[in-house]
Design an enzyme around this catalytic site. Structure first.
Site, PDB file in Angstrom:
ATOM      1  N   LYS A  53      -7.456  32.531 -17.138  1.00 28.14           N
ATOM      2  CA  LYS A  53      -7.028  31.495 -16.203  1.00 28.14           C
ATOM      3  C   LYS A  53      -6.816  32.087 -14.808  1.00 28.14           C
ATOM      4  O   LYS A  53      -6.990  33.280 -14.597  1.00 28.14           O
ATOM      5  CB  LYS A  53      -5.775  30.815 -16.733  1.00 28.14           C
ATOM      6  CG  LYS A  53      -5.972  30.205 -18.131  1.00 28.14           C
ATOM      7  CD  LYS A  53      -4.840  29.296 -18.533  1.00 28.14           C
ATOM      8  CE  LYS A  53      -4.943  27.981 -17.790  1.00 28.14           C
ATOM      9  NZ  LYS A  53      -3.932  26.999 -18.236  1.00 28.14           N
ATOM     10  N   LYS A  69       0.747  23.260 -24.717  1.00 32.43           N
ATOM     11  CA  LYS A  69       1.949  22.603 -24.178  1.00 32.43           C
ATOM     12  C   LYS A  69       2.637  21.830 -25.307  1.00 32.43           C
ATOM     13  O   LYS A  69       2.628  20.601 -25.363  1.00 32.43           O
ATOM     14  CB  LYS A  69       1.577  21.698 -23.016  1.00 32.43           C
ATOM     15  CG  LYS A  69       1.029  22.483 -21.816  1.00 32.43           C
ATOM     16  CD  LYS A  69       0.579  21.565 -20.703  1.00 32.43           C
ATOM     17  CE  LYS A  69       0.003  22.377 -19.536  1.00 32.43           C
ATOM     18  NZ  LYS A  69      -0.518  21.525 -18.454  1.00 32.43           N
ATOM     19  N   GLU A 109     -11.572  29.909 -16.682  1.00 34.70           N
ATOM     20  CA  GLU A 109     -11.210  28.782 -15.835  1.00 34.70           C
ATOM     21  C   GLU A 109     -11.909  28.903 -14.481  1.00 34.70           C
ATOM     22  O   GLU A 109     -11.912  29.970 -13.866  1.00 34.70           O
ATOM     23  CB  GLU A 109      -9.699  28.747 -15.635  1.00 34.70           C
ATOM     24  CG  GLU A 109      -9.218  27.623 -14.733  1.00 34.70           C
ATOM     25  CD  GLU A 109      -7.712  27.659 -14.536  1.00 34.70           C
ATOM     26  OE1 GLU A 109      -6.993  27.201 -15.433  1.00 34.70           O
ATOM     27  OE2 GLU A 109      -7.263  28.163 -13.480  1.00 34.70           O
ATOM     28  N   ARG A 168      17.572  10.902 -40.462  1.00 33.19           N
ATOM     29  CA  ARG A 168      17.286  11.110 -39.045  1.00 33.19           C
ATOM     30  C   ARG A 168      16.318  12.255 -38.812  1.00 33.19           C
ATOM     31  O   ARG A 168      15.399  12.143 -37.996  1.00 33.19           O
ATOM     32  CB  ARG A 168      18.597  11.342 -38.283  1.00 33.19           C
ATOM     33  CG  ARG A 168      18.443  11.604 -36.786  1.00 33.19           C
ATOM     34  CD  ARG A 168      17.453  10.681 -36.091  1.00 33.19           C
ATOM     35  NE  ARG A 168      17.693   9.276 -36.372  1.00 33.19           N
ATOM     36  CZ  ARG A 168      16.789   8.325 -36.255  1.00 33.19           C
ATOM     37  NH1 ARG A 168      15.545   8.621 -35.893  1.00 33.19           N
ATOM     38  NH2 ARG A 168      17.075   7.066 -36.528  1.00 33.19           N
ATOM     39  N   ASP A 171     -11.550  23.103 -13.995  1.00 38.22           N
ATOM     40  CA  ASP A 171     -10.144  22.750 -13.801  1.00 38.22           C
ATOM     41  C   ASP A 171      -9.923  21.873 -12.571  1.00 38.22           C
ATOM     42  O   ASP A 171     -10.291  22.243 -11.453  1.00 38.22           O
ATOM     43  CB  ASP A 171      -9.310  24.033 -13.691  1.00 38.22           C
ATOM     44  CG  ASP A 171      -7.823  23.742 -13.653  1.00 38.22           C
ATOM     45  OD1 ASP A 171      -7.345  23.031 -14.549  1.00 38.22           O
ATOM     46  OD2 ASP A 171      -7.141  24.226 -12.739  1.00 38.22           O
TER      47      ASP A 171
END
Length: 289
Positions: free
Chosen positions: A169, A137, A202, A102, A223
């Site tokens: 950002k 992410k 950004e 598994r 963005d």
């Protein structure tokens, strides 16, 4: 494609912990029903079409349980496979195969799912110069495997973490007091710390693109802009730095974005939303010679 992945000692320790999470004090079902020295022969099938990624990780899980286990792959790492494909035959200790099954499948299915989704994006834009890249992410502690899977699917990696690239950002911009202030601070920090890391900024509109280009930066992130806005920004940048489109990128929209002439397209979905590739490991009733 021919890809390779080196199992480092830190990664081996992480795989050991993954096994330990599942086995705890012992696989009581296997220990109760399978003799200690029983050998087995097993086959791995792809039950759905996709791209296989993670072979070295899959093997390492079993080697932690049975160093003498043997594998014969019929496909290469990064190869696309149709459904019902026989991918692998393996021979080893039956207890080791059952205990590791598994954990090994979870990792291989996860990585293959990421590679498969990335491949879909890459094929959509193959007629353009744009490159598909990932984001941060990712699943904590498994980033190196998930980002590797992106490359197995034909994509490329963005920065690995917070340490290898400046990415200014919106929240940095607000905290620093504006785009110009943030960029200037990053440029000074890079000089003072003797760093060579690239600087990306950004932007959300053409005005912010114009402001960012007043400085010697390496890449501008466009963005959540529409395809028309991205095309206008790319035309304005005119090769003075790299351009990256980000935000809301899907398999359905990626082609239109790539055709704007942008250099990179980042998609968090590659790693945070890729469905696992359906794989199955079946033990044969008779051991092969």
């Amino acid at each position: 494609m021919n890809h390779s992945f080196v199992i480092t000692e830190p990664l081996r320790n992480l795989l050991h912990l993954a096994l330990k999470e599942d086995t705890g004090t012992g696989d009581i079902t296997t220990l109760a029903t399978v003799p200690t020295d029983k050998p087995c022969f097993a086959r791995l099938f792809a039950k759905a079409a996709g791209v296989i990624a993670g072979q070295p990780v899959f093997e390492e899980i079993f080697r932690l349980l049975d160093p003498e286990i043997r594998f014969q792959w019929f496909i290469r790492e990064g190869d696309p496979v149709p459904s019902k494909t026989l991918c692998l035959e393996m021979k080893g200790n039956a207890r080791a195969v059952l205990i590791g099954e598994r954990t090994a499948l979870n990792l291989l299915q996860r990585m293959s799912g990421i590679a498969s989704l990335t491949s879909r994006y890459v094929k959509k834009i193959s007629h353009t110069k744009a490159k598909i890249i990932d984001t941060r992410k990712t699943t904590p502690l498994w980033r190196i495997l998930e980002k590797y899977a992106v490359t197995a699917g034909g994509g490329s990696n963005h920065r690995m973490g917070l340490y290898d690239m400046f990415l200014i950002k919106d929240n940095h911009i607000v905290s620093a007091g504006g785009i110009s202030a943030a960029i200037q601070a990053a440029l000074e920090y890079r000089i003072n710390m003797n760093l060579t890391a690239a600087i990306e900024v950004e932007t959300k509109n053409i005005g912010e693109v114009q402001e960012a280009l007043m400085f010697p930066i390496d890449r501008i992130m466009l963005d959540n802009m529409s395809a028309d806005e991205i095309r206008e920004a790319v035309h304005f940048v005119a090769g003075r730095c790299e351009t990256e489109a980000s935000g809301g990128v899907t398999v359905d929209t990626v082609c239109a974005i790539a055709e704007t002439g942008v250099d990179f397209i980042s998609a968090g979905a590659l790693t945070h939303s890729a469905p696992a590739l359906d794989l199955s490991l079946l033990i044969e009733t008779e051991t092969r010679a």
